[in-house]
Every structure is written in structure tokens, then in C-alpha cells.
Design a protein around this motif. Structure first.
Motif, PDB file in Angstrom:
ATOM      1  N   ALA A  69     120.557  61.660 -14.478  1.00  0.00           N
ATOM      2  CA  ALA A  69     121.263  62.175 -13.303  1.00  0.00           C
ATOM      3  C   ALA A  69     120.435  63.253 -12.603  1.00  0.00           C
ATOM      4  N   ALA A  70     119.756  64.098 -13.397  1.00  0.00           N
ATOM      5  CA  ALA A  70     118.898  65.136 -12.811  1.00  0.00           C
ATOM      6  C   ALA A  70     117.714  64.513 -12.100  1.00  0.00           C
ATOM      7  N   TRP A  72     117.655  61.497 -10.805  1.00  0.00           N
ATOM      8  CA  TRP A  72     118.230  60.827  -9.638  1.00  0.00           C
ATOM      9  C   TRP A  72     118.483  61.824  -8.515  1.00  0.00           C
ATOM     10  N   GLN A  73     118.946  63.024  -8.875  1.00  0.00           N
ATOM     11  CA  GLN A  73     119.219  64.042  -7.867  1.00  0.00           C
ATOM     12  C   GLN A  73     117.925  64.480  -7.177  1.00  0.00           C
ATOM     13  N   GLU A  74     116.882  64.703  -7.944  1.00  0.00           N
ATOM     14  CA  GLU A  74     115.614  65.110  -7.319  1.00  0.00           C
ATOM     15  C   GLU A  74     115.052  63.993  -6.450  1.00  0.00           C
ATOM     16  N   TYR A  76     116.793  61.770  -4.865  1.00  0.00           N
ATOM     17  CA  TYR A  76     117.586  61.733  -3.635  1.00  0.00           C
ATOM     18  C   TYR A  76     117.146  62.814  -2.657  1.00  0.00           C
ATOM     19  N   GLU A 161     123.747  58.545   1.301  1.00  0.00           N
ATOM     20  CA  GLU A 161     124.369  59.631   0.567  1.00  0.00           C
ATOM     21  C   GLU A 161     125.504  59.146  -0.324  1.00  0.00           C
ATOM     22  N   TYR A 164     124.167  57.561  -3.401  1.00  0.00           N
ATOM     23  CA  TYR A 164     123.637  58.602  -4.296  1.00  0.00           C
ATOM     24  C   TYR A 164     124.774  59.280  -5.054  1.00  0.00           C
ATOM     25  N   ILE A 165     125.827  59.658  -4.339  1.00  0.00           N
ATOM     26  CA  ILE A 165     126.951  60.356  -4.961  1.00  0.00           C
ATOM     27  C   ILE A 165     127.634  59.461  -5.990  1.00  0.00           C
ATOM     28  N   ARG A 168     125.352  59.233  -9.095  1.00  0.00           N
ATOM     29  CA  ARG A 168     125.332  60.517  -9.799  1.00  0.00           C
ATOM     30  C   ARG A 168     126.636  60.769 -10.543  1.00  0.00           C
TER      31      ARG A 168
END
Length: 387
Positions: A69-70, A72-74, A76, A161, A164-165, A168
Motif C-alpha cells: 500500500a505504501a 502504491w501510494q508513492e 500514485y 484517483e 488509486y483510492i 489502497r
């Protein structure tokens, strides 16, 4: 029948629990005892054919999903910035008016492509990608998908977005420790397939999804996924918003080898970096002649800027790499990124090998075999008309 090893673990756990009550007067939960004994989840499931999985293994699997998840966040944040600034690469400096005309399934294709390329880059992370891709596929088919998505989120960036959400949040939900990782165990009752291989929950526990502190593997994942995202974004964008155009016929008389079509294309690409040159040879006249047309894309009537062409194309004439960081070869973009297979009206690709053909004529200077190619739409066959 329980194994002696399992009975020993359970007896040790009960002894620890009784001791803790005697000393503190408080009964410790199983999760607080895992540093001394690995708590066994006795119920079947977990994609292990009924084999129990320990709490320590579940904790490890959960941590891998948190690491993912971390990551994936970066990713994104990086891709989101690229997406938001991409319109500055157009000559107009504005988004095409058809920018909003994107299908959610196109963005699902982008998301799946990111995981596909990452899984090929570091195969041992397959179990982590398997659970994610499984969720995206279910989400794409309507499972847990916002009912008002198509009407509420019509804008280009919002589609990116919301996916992505969704990814995540799903990763974090699966990693939740509540009820002995019930969400994770429920999601992985059976083996889950990714890239033609099936993975178990125990295999997810056994890997180590890289973090920033792991350096090489983490960077390798980010780099591969980011490049795949950029390729798919340009692919999708050109098909959905681009218009293929061509110039009038241009004649160039053949005098010596410096006028070979390969050199001609080099000269044109120096002046028009977003063009695609095709031609044919005519024996008419004293020295013969070449005829060319230049194809190019426009977006709301504006041609691609030189800066955009530099990012998009890695080559000038065929087999001549001008930019190692370019995304595509020139002929691939013009042959594939269209709503339907383009007609080049008898103009041929310039020969890739620069070696003359068997004798004067089109095959002597041009790649006539290149006229027959499979039209796929690149990564987006659903967006094009396939014959």
C-alpha cells in the motif's frame, strides 16, 4: 488428529496465559503472546487446502500488504503528477476538449498493466500482486464498485484517483488485524491466480515486499511501473483524443546515396520532430524520384510540441535511437494508436536495415513487407475498431 507439535504449542500458550493471569490478574489476548508462541489459527482456509496458518504468518502477510500500500501510494503521487502536467507537453498548453471522454475500463487496464510489469520484474512478489489484481478484476465487474461512478466522476484525473483510492483502501482493509485478520483470511479462501500461476496465503506471508529501505528492489518496482504507466497513458490519450493527419505529397529527386530515404527522413525529423515519414519510389524521370508524405497527430487542431515528441519517440529514422528515454518507436505509435487501422495510401515504411533491396523499385529503398502489420490498439484493443 492434532499433531504433537500443535498440542505442545497449545499447552505452552495455556501455560503462558495462566501465568500471566496469576501475575497480573489480566488475561492476555493471543496476539500479545505471539512473541513467545506463534498462535495457530485452527480453522481451514487461507488458500492452503485446509492447512492451518499461524498468526505470525498472518501478521507477515498483513505487513506485506501494508508495504505494498505504501509503494502504491508513492507510485500514485508520481503518476498523478505526470498525469496532471501532461497537457503542458501539448503545443496548445491545454487539455484536449475530449479529455473527459475516457472509459473507466481504460484506467483499469492501466492499473492492471502496472501490476503485470511489476510482477514480471520481481516474480517472487506474485502473491501480493495476485490478491490486488483479483480485487481489481472483481471491482471492474461491479463488485464493490461505486454505483454512481460513471455519473459522478467524469473527469480524467478523478478516474485515476478513484482507482488509486479503491486499491489502497482494499490493501489496508485486507491488512487489518481485527478478528485475527479475518478480512485477509476471508479474501484468500482459495488459491488466487496471477500471470498464470496460483498463490496461497502462506506464500504471501513468506515473501518480503520491499520498502524504501530495501533500495534496489523498491526502485526497480517503481521504475518499471512508472514506465508502464506512462506508456499506457500516452497510448490511451492518443487513441481517445488524437486525430491522424498527413501532408501533401513531397517529391525528392534521387541523385546519389545522400538522398537515400533514410537520410531524407533524418533531415525531416530534425525540422519536424513529431512527424512520421513514409514514401515510395517512382522510376519516371532521368534519375528517378521519391515521393513522400508526412503523418502527424493533432489534438484540438494543435500538433504535438517538440518536447512531447522527444518524450514519445525513441527513434528518428528506423533503427536509429535518438533518445534512450523515449517511450516508443515512431512507426509503432502511428500504426497502433488510432481508432482504426490507418490507411497509408501506398506509402511505405523506410527500410529499417538501410541495406538496399534486390533491385531498383520500392523494395530497393522501402520496407514493403512492413505494410502488413497486426493492428491491436497497443494496450487498448477495446478502444479501437478491429477488423
Amino acid at each position: 488428529m492434532q499433531s504433537q507439535n500443535t498440542l505442545n504449542k497449545l499447552s505452552r500458550r495455556n501455560w503462558l496465559r495462566d501465568t500471566a493471569i496469576a501475575v497480573t490478574g489480566v488475561a492476555l489476548s493471543p496476539s500479545l503472546l505471539t512473541s513467545c508462541a506463534d498462535h495457530v489459527i485452527p480453522e481451514p482456509g487461507g488458500g492452503l487446502g485446509g492447512t492451518p496458518i499461524t498468526e505470525g504468518e498472518l501478521r507477515s502477510a498483513s505487513q506485506n500488504l501494508k508495504n505494498m500500500a505504501a509503494w502504491w501510494q508513492e507510485l500514485y503521487l508520481t503518476t498523478g503528477n505526470y498525469e496532471k502536467n501532461i497537457h503542458t507537453l501539448f503545443k496548445s498548453g491545454q487539455k484536449p476538449s475530449s479529455w473527459k471522454d475516457f472509459l473507466i475500463n481504460s484506467f483499469i487496464t492501466v492499473a492492471l498493466g502496472v501490476f503485470d510489469v511489476a510482477g514480471l520484474e520481481i516474480p517472487f512478489l506474485g502473491p501480493a500482486f495476485a490478491i490486488t489484481v483479483n480485487f481489481i478484476n472483481k471491482w471492474a465487474s461491479g463488485y464493490d464498485r461505486p454505483a454512481s461512478f460513471d455519473t459522478t466522476f467524469g473527469d480524467f484525473e478523478n478516474k485515476h484517483e478513484i482507482i488509486y483510492i479503491a486499491v489502497r483502501d482494499k490493501l489496508l482493509l485486507l491488512a487489518d488485524e481485527k478478528d485475527n485478520y479475518k478480512s485477509l483470511r476471508d479474501a484468500w479462501q482459495q488459491e488466487i491466480e496471477f500471470n498464470n500461476k496460483k498463490y496461497t496465503l502462506k506464500e504471501l506471508a513468506d515473501i518480503h515486499f520491499p520498502t524504501v529501505s530495501n533500495g534496489g528492489d523498491y526502485v526497480k518496482l517503481q521504475t518499471a511501473a512508472y514506465e508502464k504507466f506512462r506508456k499506457d497513458l500516452w497510448n490511451m490519450m492518443i487513441i481517445k483524443t488524437g486525430q491522424l493527419n498527413y501532408t501533401i505529397r513531397h517529391e525528392d529527386t534521387y541523385y546519389n546515396d545522400s538522398y537515400h530515404p533514410t537520410h531524407y527522413a533524418e533531415r525531416i525529423y530534425q525540422e519536424h520532430k513529431a512527424y512520421y515519414v513514409r514514401g515510395y519510389y517512382s522510376p519516371a524521370g532521368l534519375n528517378g524520384g521519391f515521393y513522400y508524405r508526412y503523418w502527424y497527430f493533432t489534438f484540438d487542431g494543435y500538433e504535438l510540441s517538440d518536447e512531447a515528441a522527444y518524450i514519445l519517440f525513441k527513434d528518428g529514422r528506423p533503427e536509429q535511437t535518438l533518445n534512450d528515454e523515449g517511450l516508443f518507436t515512431r512507426d509503432y505509435v502511428f500504426k497502433q494508436f488510432n481508432k482504426e487501422k490507418p490507411d497509408f495510401f501506398g506509402y511505405h515504411d523506410i527500410r529499417k536495415d538501410y541495406e538496399k533491396g534486390p533491385g531498383p523499385g520500392d523494395a530497393y529503398y522501402f520496407d514493403i513487407n512492413g505494410d502488413n502489420w497486426d493492428f491491436t490498439g497497443g494496450a487498448f484493443p477495446d478502444l479501437v475498431k478491429l477488423k
